[in-house]
Design an enzyme around this catalytic site. Structure first.
Site, PDB file in Angstrom:
ATOM      1  N   TYR A 168      -5.778 -37.260 -40.902  1.00  0.00           N
ATOM      2  CA  TYR A 168      -4.838 -36.186 -41.232  1.00  0.00           C
ATOM      3  C   TYR A 168      -5.357 -34.845 -40.726  1.00  0.00           C
ATOM      4  CZ  TYR A 168      -1.659 -33.397 -44.189  1.00  0.00           C
ATOM      5  OH  TYR A 168      -0.708 -32.514 -44.657  1.00  0.00           O
ATOM      6  N   SER A 204      -1.235 -27.631 -41.849  1.00  0.00           N
ATOM      7  CA  SER A 204      -1.739 -27.736 -43.216  1.00  0.00           C
ATOM      8  C   SER A 204      -2.949 -26.831 -43.344  1.00  0.00           C
ATOM      9  CB  SER A 204      -2.153 -29.194 -43.491  1.00  0.00           C
ATOM     10  OG  SER A 204      -2.890 -29.314 -44.697  1.00  0.00           O
TER      11      SER A 204
END
Length: 300
Positions: free
Chosen positions: A164, A147
């Site tokens: 995350y 990401s």
């Protein structure tokens, strides 16, 4: 890997979003695909859509597996061997992921570890389970979805984003380290790390489904409905569609690109972090980037 025809691919998180679009595009390219997810309903929709595009001979299968659990992933690998009658695969795309676990300081430990387990150990478990099958093929490619939060651990100055981000940093580092490892020990297998920006997927809604109405999203029906609305806005108002993101990933595999950025936001954040890394966590850093992007992509 210039051509996916006749190949066998494994896609995690294939129930919706980028996983579904990757499965459809691979099937259309005459590739057999095995997907896993935790939603049988979502997988059924993906299989139906992919089979409608797949030419005769391409096989699309699904298997319910929680990628954060090693025993589920091993069962999934056994399914692939049996259902596709193979000892090898050509393409592994580790796509499954959820959000949540924002604050390490105040959030529940179980939510933090759940997010980290899916987003990092999901990649690790599948890499362990399928690497021998990639090595057994005449050519192979492992694609790990990180990401922008794998190189910029923020979604804004007022929102912690620790689990995350930690997981996606791990995915990025692991994949980059694999480049040398594979070159030395399995040179016919390549590796790519994917770093999407804002893609039109259900990750926020899937996170809500995963954690439910608890402290991950706030208490009470009103806060739950507000979180659901934000998830729908995230899916519906993205800069890049899941379909376009899947196309960019597969084009990156064809071109043997080890580093695949998706979306103008990913490119802008990457450039800004590299240029001024010490300012990356100042309050106006991300806001200024997104303001410039909005101006650049505004109609007219």
């Amino acid at each position: 890997m210039k051509d996916f025809s006749g190949k066998i691919a494994v896609v995690t998180g294939g129930g919706n979003g980028m996983g579904r679009e990757l499965t459809k595009q691979l099937a259309e390219a005459r590739c057999s695909v095995a997907i896993c997810d935790i939603s049988d309903e979502d997988m059924a929709e993906t299989v139906s859509a992919a089979e409608a595009l797949a030419p005769q001979g391409a096989r699309i299968t699904h298997f319910r597996a929680d990628v954060g659990k090693e025993e589920d992933v091993q069962a999934f690998a056994n399914h692939v061997r049996t259902a596709h009658e193979t000892d090898h695969i050509h393409l592994l795309i580790n796509n499954a992921g959820i959000g949540g676990g924002g604050s390490f300081v105040t959030g529940p430990r179980e939510n933090w570890e759940r997010t980290f387990n899916v987003c990092w150990y999901g990649v690790y478990n599948n890499a362990r389970a399928f690497m021998p099958m990639l090595v057994a093929a005449d050519e192979g490619h492992i694609v790990n979805v990180s990401s922008v939060n794998g190189f910029w651990a923020s979604i804004g100055p007022d929102t912690p984003h620790t689990a995350y981000s930690a997981a996606k940093f791990a995915v990025k580092g692991f994949t980059e380290a694999l480049i040398t490892d594979l070159r030395l020990n399995a040179p016919h297998v390549k590796a790519s790390v994917v770093m999407p920006g804002h893609i039109g997927t259900q990750i926020a809604l899937n996170t809500l489904r995963e954690f439910g109405n608890d402290s991950a999203v706030g208490g009470g029906n009103e806060e739950y409905e507000a979180a659901k609305a934000r998830g729908e806005q995230f899916r519906d108002n993205a800069i890049t569609s899941a379909e376009d993101a899947a196309r960019i990933i597969l084009d990156g595999v064809r071109a043997d690109n080890w580093r695949i950025l998706i979306g103008p936001d990913a490119e802008a954040i990457d450039e800004a972090v590299r240029k001024t890394p010490k300012a990356a966590y100042e309050g106006d850093f991300g806001l200024s980037i997104f303001a410039r992007l909005r101006e650049a992509i505004a109609p007219g």
